[in-house]
Design a protein around this motif. Structure first.
Motif, PDB file in Angstrom:
ATOM      1  N   GLU A  13       0.830  -1.209   0.000  1.00  0.00           N
ATOM      2  CA  GLU A  13       0.000   0.000   0.000  1.00  0.00           C
ATOM      3  C   GLU A  13       0.860   1.254   0.000  1.00  0.00           C
ATOM      4  O   GLU A  13       0.541   2.251  -0.656  1.00  0.00           O
ATOM      5  N   VAL A  14       1.962   1.199   0.715  1.00  0.00           N
ATOM      6  CA  VAL A  14       2.897   2.340   0.750  1.00  0.00           C
ATOM      7  C   VAL A  14       3.528   2.548  -0.623  1.00  0.00           C
ATOM      8  O   VAL A  14       3.670   3.670  -1.101  1.00  0.00           O
ATOM      9  N   ILE A  15       3.886   1.435  -1.254  1.00  0.00           N
ATOM     10  CA  ILE A  15       4.487   1.506  -2.595  1.00  0.00           C
ATOM     11  C   ILE A  15       3.529   2.178  -3.576  1.00  0.00           C
ATOM     12  O   ILE A  15       3.896   3.101  -4.303  1.00  0.00           O
ATOM     13  N   LEU A  16       2.270   1.702  -3.584  1.00  0.00           N
ATOM     14  CA  LEU A  16       1.280   2.259  -4.507  1.00  0.00           C
ATOM     15  C   LEU A  16       1.040   3.743  -4.241  1.00  0.00           C
ATOM     16  O   LEU A  16       0.934   4.544  -5.173  1.00  0.00           O
ATOM     17  N   SER A  17       0.968   4.102  -2.972  1.00  0.00           N
ATOM     18  CA  SER A  17       0.731   5.498  -2.609  1.00  0.00           C
ATOM     19  C   SER A  17       1.855   6.395  -3.109  1.00  0.00           C
ATOM     20  O   SER A  17       1.614   7.449  -3.707  1.00  0.00           O
ATOM     21  N   GLN A  18       3.090   5.977  -2.883  1.00  0.00           N
ATOM     22  CA  GLN A  18       4.237   6.784  -3.288  1.00  0.00           C
ATOM     23  C   GLN A  18       4.352   6.881  -4.808  1.00  0.00           C
ATOM     24  O   GLN A  18       4.585   7.961  -5.352  1.00  0.00           O
ATOM     25  N   LEU A  19       4.181   5.738  -5.479  1.00  0.00           N
ATOM     26  CA  LEU A  19       4.344   5.735  -6.932  1.00  0.00           C
ATOM     27  C   LEU A  19       3.203   6.464  -7.628  1.00  0.00           C
ATOM     28  O   LEU A  19       3.418   7.142  -8.647  1.00  0.00           O
ATOM     29  N   ASN A  20       1.995   6.343  -7.113  1.00  0.00           N
ATOM     30  CA  ASN A  20       0.866   7.072  -7.698  1.00  0.00           C
ATOM     31  C   ASN A  20       1.066   8.577  -7.563  1.00  0.00           C
ATOM     32  O   ASN A  20       0.752   9.343  -8.486  1.00  0.00           O
ATOM     33  N   GLU A  21       1.585   9.011  -6.420  1.00  0.00           N
ATOM     34  CA  GLU A  21       1.841  10.437  -6.218  1.00  0.00           C
ATOM     35  C   GLU A  21       2.946  10.924  -7.151  1.00  0.00           C
ATOM     36  O   GLU A  21       2.860  12.013  -7.727  1.00  0.00           O
ATOM     37  N   GLU A  22       3.975  10.109  -7.333  1.00  0.00           N
ATOM     38  CA  GLU A  22       5.065  10.494  -8.232  1.00  0.00           C
ATOM     39  C   GLU A  22       4.584  10.535  -9.677  1.00  0.00           C
ATOM     40  O   GLU A  22       4.949  11.427 -10.441  1.00  0.00           O
ATOM     41  N   ALA A  23       3.750   9.569 -10.057  1.00  0.00           N
ATOM     42  CA  ALA A  23       3.193   9.550 -11.416  1.00  0.00           C
ATOM     43  C   ALA A  23       2.318  10.776 -11.647  1.00  0.00           C
ATOM     44  O   ALA A  23       2.369  11.393 -12.721  1.00  0.00           O
ATOM     45  N   ARG A  24       1.526  11.139 -10.643  1.00  0.00           N
ATOM     46  CA  ARG A  24       0.672  12.332 -10.755  1.00  0.00           C
ATOM     47  C   ARG A  24       1.521  13.595 -10.936  1.00  0.00           C
ATOM     48  O   ARG A  24       1.231  14.441 -11.776  1.00  0.00           O
ATOM     49  N   ARG A  25       2.587  13.689 -10.146  1.00  0.00           N
ATOM     50  CA  ARG A  25       3.457  14.869 -10.224  1.00  0.00           C
ATOM     51  C   ARG A  25       4.140  14.968 -11.582  1.00  0.00           C
ATOM     52  O   ARG A  25       4.193  16.050 -12.193  1.00  0.00           O
ATOM     53  N   LEU A  26       4.654  13.851 -12.069  1.00  0.00           N
ATOM     54  CA  LEU A  26       5.358  13.851 -13.355  1.00  0.00           C
ATOM     55  C   LEU A  26       4.402  14.134 -14.509  1.00  0.00           C
ATOM     56  O   LEU A  26       4.753  14.847 -15.453  1.00  0.00           O
ATOM     57  N   THR A  27       3.187  13.575 -14.445  1.00  0.00           N
ATOM     58  CA  THR A  27       2.197  13.826 -15.486  1.00  0.00           C
ATOM     59  C   THR A  27       1.812  15.299 -15.511  1.00  0.00           C
ATOM     60  O   THR A  27       1.677  15.903 -16.586  1.00  0.00           O
ATOM     61  N   GLN A  28       1.635  15.870 -14.340  1.00  0.00           N
ATOM     62  CA  GLN A  28       1.314  17.295 -14.245  1.00  0.00           C
ATOM     63  C   GLN A  28       2.455  18.144 -14.796  1.00  0.00           C
ATOM     64  O   GLN A  28       2.225  19.134 -15.512  1.00  0.00           O
ATOM     65  N   GLU A  29       3.681  17.756 -14.498  1.00  0.00           N
ATOM     66  CA  GLU A  29       4.850  18.473 -15.005  1.00  0.00           C
ATOM     67  C   GLU A  29       4.927  18.383 -16.523  1.00  0.00           C
ATOM     68  O   GLU A  29       5.236  19.371 -17.209  1.00  0.00           O
TER      69      GLU A  29
END
Length: 233
Positions: free
Chosen positions: A143-159
């Motif tokens: 669950e921690v892995i998914l949370s961190q990676l989803n947040e990073e994916a969101r940030r990179l997509t926004q960038e």
């Protein structure tokens, strides 16, 4: 939509008199030796050959008259390799196993500066799956892995979205704005109006809106959106 690099078309300000373009290219890719390269651009709906040459000892060159600044594309046979802006001056193309780049003119350097930035973000997004595997091997909670990676994916997509939108808006009235708009829309299975496209069009200049590809895309996208809305009722 057609392959985006194939759709990059004539778009620019006609010069007062015919200029000349000169391109010197180098390649360290062995598979290109002896191959024919072609410069092509869309004139209306027709993909037109502009020039051709053979790669000899890793070198190739193009030259010819130029009535206006245009987006073109380098082809090997029927395969689209890389975009470039044909504008007056001495251009240099470099092709190797890891790099494709055009230098020697303002618009080309602007284009490839953008491509480099976009490539870095895309690589970081692609690397998230490798990060996930490494985090699993390190024994982290799923669950921690998914949370961190989803947040990073969101940030990179926004960038990435910001980079693309900002680049297009800064280049509304030259060949680069329309060219990159074609890039982002070519990835869709059919024309649609995304929030990003609506944002871009809300800021668009008359010249940008009048570009043949963009005008057609927006028209078809609006029809598609109306059909989807009707089907959803």
């Amino acid at each position: 939509m057609k392959n985006i690099w194939l759709y990059l078309c004539v778009w620019g300000v006609v010069a007062a008199c015919t200029e000349q373009y000169h391109i010197e290219g180098s390649s360290s890719v062995r598979g290109l030796e002896g191959r024919m390269l072609y410069l092509k651009a869309f004139v209306g709906d027709d993909l037109t050959d502009i020039d051709s040459c053979e790669v000899v000892h890793g070198k190739f060159s193009f030259s010819g008259p130029l009535d206006s600044t245009i987006m073109a594309n380098l082809f090997i046979g029927e395969e689209s390799v890389m975009p470039l802006v044909l504008e007056k001056g001495d251009l240099k193309i470099k092709i190797d196993q890891t790099t494709q780049e055009v230098t020697g003119s303002p618009l080309n350097e602007t284009l490839y500066g953008f491509i480099k930035q976009k490539t870095v973000i895309d690589y970081q997004l692609d690397d998230l799956s490798h990060k996930e595997s490494q985090m699993i091997m390190d024994g982290m909670d799923h669950e921690v892995i998914l949370s961190q990676l989803n947040e990073e994916a969101r940030r990179l997509t926004q960038e990435s979205d910001y980079l693309v939108t900002n680049f297009i808006t800064e280049n509304f009235d030259n060949v680069l704005g329309a060219g990159v708009f074609m890039i982002i829309t070519s990835g869709y299975p059919y024309p649609v109006l995304t929030p990003q496209i609506e944002d871009i069009m809300s800021k668009a200049t008359p010249a940008f809106k009048a570009h043949p590809y963009i005008k057609e895309y927006i028209s078809v996208a609006k029809e598609n959106m109306e059909k989807m809305n009707e089907e959803a009722k």
